[in-house]
Design an enzyme around this catalytic site. Structure first.
Site, mmCIF file in Angstrom:
data_model
loop_
_atom_site.group_PDB
_atom_site.id
_atom_site.type_symbol
_atom_site.label_atom_id
_atom_site.label_comp_id
_atom_site.label_asym_id
_atom_site.label_seq_id
_atom_site.Cartn_x
_atom_site.Cartn_y
_atom_site.Cartn_z
ATOM 1 N N HIS A 137 69.078 12.005 13.651
ATOM 2 C CA HIS A 137 67.935 12.495 12.873
ATOM 3 C C HIS A 137 67.086 13.497 13.661
ATOM 4 O O HIS A 137 66.288 14.217 13.074
ATOM 5 C CB HIS A 137 67.087 11.337 12.354
ATOM 6 C CG HIS A 137 66.198 10.685 13.374
ATOM 7 N ND1 HIS A 137 66.509 9.493 13.981
ATOM 8 C CD2 HIS A 137 65.000 11.051 13.884
ATOM 9 C CE1 HIS A 137 65.548 9.158 14.816
ATOM 10 N NE2 HIS A 137 64.613 10.092 14.784
ATOM 11 N N ASP A 167 73.228 7.024 13.478
ATOM 12 C CA ASP A 167 72.102 7.797 14.014
ATOM 13 C C ASP A 167 72.345 8.215 15.463
ATOM 14 O O ASP A 167 71.428 8.243 16.280
ATOM 15 C CB ASP A 167 70.788 7.019 13.904
ATOM 16 C CG ASP A 167 69.571 7.933 14.037
ATOM 17 O OD1 ASP A 167 69.715 9.142 13.757
ATOM 18 O OD2 ASP A 167 68.496 7.451 14.425
ATOM 19 N N GLY A 259 58.180 10.881 18.734
ATOM 20 C CA GLY A 259 58.665 11.866 19.691
ATOM 21 C C GLY A 259 59.608 11.314 20.731
ATOM 22 O O GLY A 259 60.314 12.055 21.418
ATOM 23 N N ASN A 260 59.632 9.970 20.874
ATOM 24 C CA ASN A 260 60.525 9.337 21.843
ATOM 25 C C ASN A 260 61.907 9.066 21.270
ATOM 26 O O ASN A 260 62.785 8.557 21.971
ATOM 27 C CB ASN A 260 59.930 8.018 22.330
ATOM 28 C CG ASN A 260 58.750 8.227 23.260
ATOM 29 O OD1 ASN A 260 58.502 9.334 23.725
ATOM 30 N ND2 ASN A 260 58.006 7.169 23.516
ATOM 31 N N SER A 261 62.122 9.347 19.992
ATOM 32 C CA SER A 261 63.436 9.125 19.382
ATOM 33 C C SER A 261 64.500 9.872 20.167
ATOM 34 O O SER A 261 64.357 11.055 20.467
ATOM 35 C CB SER A 261 63.433 9.616 17.929
ATOM 36 O OG SER A 261 62.677 8.784 17.106
ATOM 37 N N LEU A 316 88.226 -1.998 8.255
ATOM 38 C CA LEU A 316 88.758 -3.304 7.869
ATOM 39 C C LEU A 316 89.050 -3.357 6.380
ATOM 40 O O LEU A 316 90.029 -3.971 5.955
ATOM 41 C CB LEU A 316 87.767 -4.399 8.262
ATOM 42 C CG LEU A 316 88.171 -5.846 8.030
ATOM 43 C CD1 LEU A 316 89.463 -6.185 8.781
ATOM 44 C CD2 LEU A 316 87.050 -6.791 8.474
ATOM 45 N N GLY A 317 88.213 -2.736 5.573
ATOM 46 C CA GLY A 317 88.472 -2.655 4.138
ATOM 47 C C GLY A 317 87.995 -3.845 3.342
ATOM 48 O O GLY A 317 88.755 -4.408 2.536
#
Length: 526
Positions: A137, A167, A259-261, A316-317
């Site tokens: 993101h 992510d 901002g630390n993401s 795996l389905g």
């Protein structure tokens, strides 16, 4: 001429300064006397020996921060602007100044070209040649990504690959001998372990720039299912894509803000055990809960992104639901654990191996399965073609089957960030315009002719250096101090800048309509 007001002001100012400094007053005498007589003690209340464990812990955190922060970087990601919106950090332009900005296309002018929007985040370097781990993101949809190191070096990065279902993203800068972080393991984490969350949010600007932040906390919980990834995928790509989201977070009380993401969550050995990713908050800022992507999952995604440019996830389905206490009693389970198979997808690996609706999966390769996100994470850390030993319950009896995993139908994801090698003006975050008669009149220049600065990206090198639209470009030079070549046309600008490469310093001499001038020195991102 004598001015009583000024005289009184000077006297008052002198009295205040004297009082603060203790010049010739009782304050200085009193303080000296007190300290001389030891009336005010400067001796620690508790000896070092009595608090040595705390001092050792404090010194350990200091050492950790010193070692880890050089490899934590700030990311500025530019995305296409939207007409009618102002760029981040730039206020709405007042009506009285619109005539000045309109020749260059106001960001909030629907008839102009919107300025790119810039968002910040963090990341950390994992290889000396410039591979960087961060959040999807942070860089998703970016047309240009700038990376800033602790030593103030600046680079333009390219996106190697990005996976919205976890992510996780990998970007790359061209460097050598860069500081790196060591990747640890999240599989053995325990609730209560000490951790540090580190980021480089880059909030503010100039002297108020907020760079590195180091916060300390503990692992508060494991396997948290915060539905932020699923909800984002559902809004952007639909229900099917949302079903592939993996949300198996490490929860920590170490402060994590937007901002630390993308920054690292490290253990007391300085090894990365997670990627800071999300917060649980009603305000958008920290309120006690931070979440990180386990590094074991992130490493697996990273390997695929580097090797293939996309994630090749094991499959795996099945469609599944978590086991509730009522389910455990109904199906005769020894305890409330595992996931219920709601459907074995026709033609999928699970169906081919004989798994059926209402089978209860309780472990994979001996690792207990407590919840749906955990099963997804375990399978995602394997590769297509790997075998997985599945323990499950059917009609109250424990059974086991070995399944050869397939490959998820997730497709490659397009990336748009420009790689290094883009023209110098673009890398500097500025454009140029000829100063014609109409523009000269609008801006207040006495004569037309020459070149002026056009749109400026506020977060780019030019914007941060204080270059503004409408300034006249007088001359451009390179590494020789004071040696600049006069500029009279756009062709001159392009010719001169064509001789520069990433890492070079470009010196601009600029003028304004009132006749004042300034010099701005910019480094071209590498």
């Amino acid at each position: 001429m004598y001015d009583p007001l000024k005289s009184k002001t000077r006297v008052l100012f002198s009295v205040v300064i004297a009082a603060l400094l203790g010049v010739g007053g009782a304050s200085a005498i009193g303080w000296t006397a007190l300290t001389a007589n030891a009336a005010i003690s400067l001796t620690p209340q508790v000896s070092d020996a009595q608090v040595q464990p705390a001092l050792d812990l404090s010194e350990a955190f200091v050492n950790l921060a010193e070692v880890v922060t050089p490899a934590v970087i700030r990311i500025e990601a530019e995305r296409p602007g939207v007409a009618g919106a102002s760029p981040q950090g730039m206020p709405e332009v007042p009506e009285e100044f619109r005539d000045f900005f309109e020749p260059f296309g106001l960001p909030d002018d629907p008839n102009g070209v919107p300025e790119p929007m810039t968002a910040g985040g963090s990341g950390f370097i994992i290889s000396p040649d410039g591979y960087i781990l961060t959040n999807d993101h942070v860089v998703s949809g970016a047309t240009r990504i700038r990376v800033f190191l602790a030593d103030r070096r600046e680079y333009v990065a390219e996106i190697i690959g990005s996976d919205p279902t976890t992510d996780v993203a990998v970007i790359k800068i061209n460097g050598e001998g860069l500081p790196t972080l060591s990747l640890g393991s999240s599989s053995g984490l325990r609730v209560g372990e000490l951790v540090l969350a580190i980021g480089n949010p880059g909030l503010g600007g100039g002297a108020s720039q907020l760079d590195y932040t180091v916060t300390q906390g503990i692992v508060s919980a494991l396997g948290r299912g915060l539905p932020v990834i699923r909800e984002g995928l559902f809004r952007q790509e639909g229900e099917e894509a949302a079903g592939y989201a993996i949300e198996d977070f490490i929860q920590t009380d170490a402060v994590i803000n937007p901002g630390n993401s993308g920054g690292p969550l490290v253990d007391v050995r300085g090894q990365v055990i997670g990627i800071n990713s999300a917060i649980a908050s009603r305000t958008g800022y920290y309120q006690g809960y931070g979440f990180a992507i386990p590094i074991d999952l992130a490493r697996r995604i990273m390997e695929d992104l580097i090797d293939f440019g996309e994630v090749r996830r094991a499959y795996l389905g099945i469609q599944m639901e978590p086991v509730s206490p009522v389910d455990a009693e109904y199906y005769g389970l020894p305890r409330t654990t595992g996931v219920i198979v709601m459907q074995a997808v026709e033609g999928g690996p699970a169906a081919a191996a004989g798994l059926q609706r209402e089978d209860i999966i309780v472990s994979v390769d001996g690792e207990p399965v407590e919840r749906s996100a955990q099963l997804q994470s375990i399978i995602a850390q394997k590769r297509p073609g790997d075998e997985a030993r599945i323990q499950y319950y059917r009609e109250g009896r424990s059974q086991e089957v070995t399944i050869r995993l397939g490959q998820s139908p997730l497709g490659a994801r397009s990336v748009a960030a420009a790689p290094p090698g883009t023209a110098a003006p673009s890398l500097l975050g500025m454009e140029f315009r000829p100063l014609d008669a109409q523009t000269a009149q609008e801006l207040g220049y006495a004569e037309p002719g020459g070149v002026i600065v056009g749109p400026v990206t506020q977060a780019g090198p030019a914007g941060r250096a204080g270059i503004r639209p409408g300034q006249r470009v007088v001359a451009i030079g390179g590494s020789e101090v004071g040696q600049r070549e006069a500029v009279s046309s756009i062709a001159d600008v392009n010719r001169i800048l064509a001789g520069f490469e990433g890492g070079d310093i470009v010196s601009f001499e600029l003028a304004t309509p009132d006749g004042s001038s300034a010099v701005r020195n910019l480094r071209i991102p590498q």
